[in-house]
Design a protein around this motif. Structure first.
Motif, short mmCIF file in Angstrom:
data_model
loop_
_atom_site.label_atom_id
_atom_site.label_comp_id
_atom_site.label_asym_id
_atom_site.label_seq_id
_atom_site.Cartn_x
_atom_site.Cartn_y
_atom_site.Cartn_z
N HIS A 4 0.84 -1.20 0.00
CA HIS A 4 0.00 0.00 0.00
C HIS A 4 0.87 1.25 0.00
N LYS A 5 1.91 1.24 0.82
CA LYS A 5 2.79 2.40 0.89
C LYS A 5 3.55 2.59 -0.42
N ARG A 6 4.00 1.50 -1.01
CA ARG A 6 4.74 1.59 -2.27
C ARG A 6 3.82 2.07 -3.38
N ALA A 8 1.06 3.79 -3.02
CA ALA A 8 0.70 5.18 -2.73
C ALA A 8 1.83 6.12 -3.10
N ALA A 9 3.07 5.72 -2.87
CA ALA A 9 4.21 6.56 -3.22
C ALA A 9 4.33 6.71 -4.73
N PHE A 68 -2.14 11.09 -0.29
CA PHE A 68 -1.07 10.12 -0.06
C PHE A 68 -1.09 9.62 1.38
N LYS A 71 -4.00 7.13 1.71
CA LYS A 71 -3.84 5.88 0.97
C LYS A 71 -2.69 5.02 1.49
N SER A 72 -1.68 5.65 2.07
CA SER A 72 -0.53 4.88 2.53
C SER A 72 -0.71 4.32 3.93
N HIS A 74 -0.85 6.18 6.78
CA HIS A 74 -0.31 7.03 7.85
C HIS A 74 -1.42 7.59 8.73
#
Length: 90
Positions: A4-6, A8-9, A68, A71-72, A74
């Motif tokens: 998800h983080k990748r 989103a980035a 971001f 979606k990531s 945080h």
């Protein structure tokens, strides 16, 4: 969660490219408007380029950063920390 983080980035970087393109187009539009009004001086052009470009970049960039963050994951980490529990590691 890492994917998800990748993802989103990657999406954030793609959005920044579109935002930069939109900012450049806005600058072109502002300069065209100034030219149509016969208001072109060196100082006006420099001020318009800097003002329009960075205003569009800042405004849209902050919105993109909010998306971001959501979606990531945080935002979920902060919500869980506010409840007193450890952050989730999905």
């Amino acid at each position: 969660m890492v994917t998800h983080k990748r993802d989103a980035a990657q999406e954030f970087r793609r959005m920044l490219k579109w935002i930069a393109l939109a900012a450049v187009l806005m600058v072109v539009g502002a300069i065209a408007y100034l030219a149509a009004m016969d208001s072109l001086t060196l100082h006006t052009v420099i001020a318009s380029i800097l003002g329009v470009f960075f205003s569009v970049l800042l405004g849209c960039g902050l919105f993109a950063l909010a998306f971001f963050s959501d979606k990531s994951g945080h935002d979920d980490d902060v919500t869980d920390a506010g409840r007193g529990g450890p952050p989730r590691r999905d």
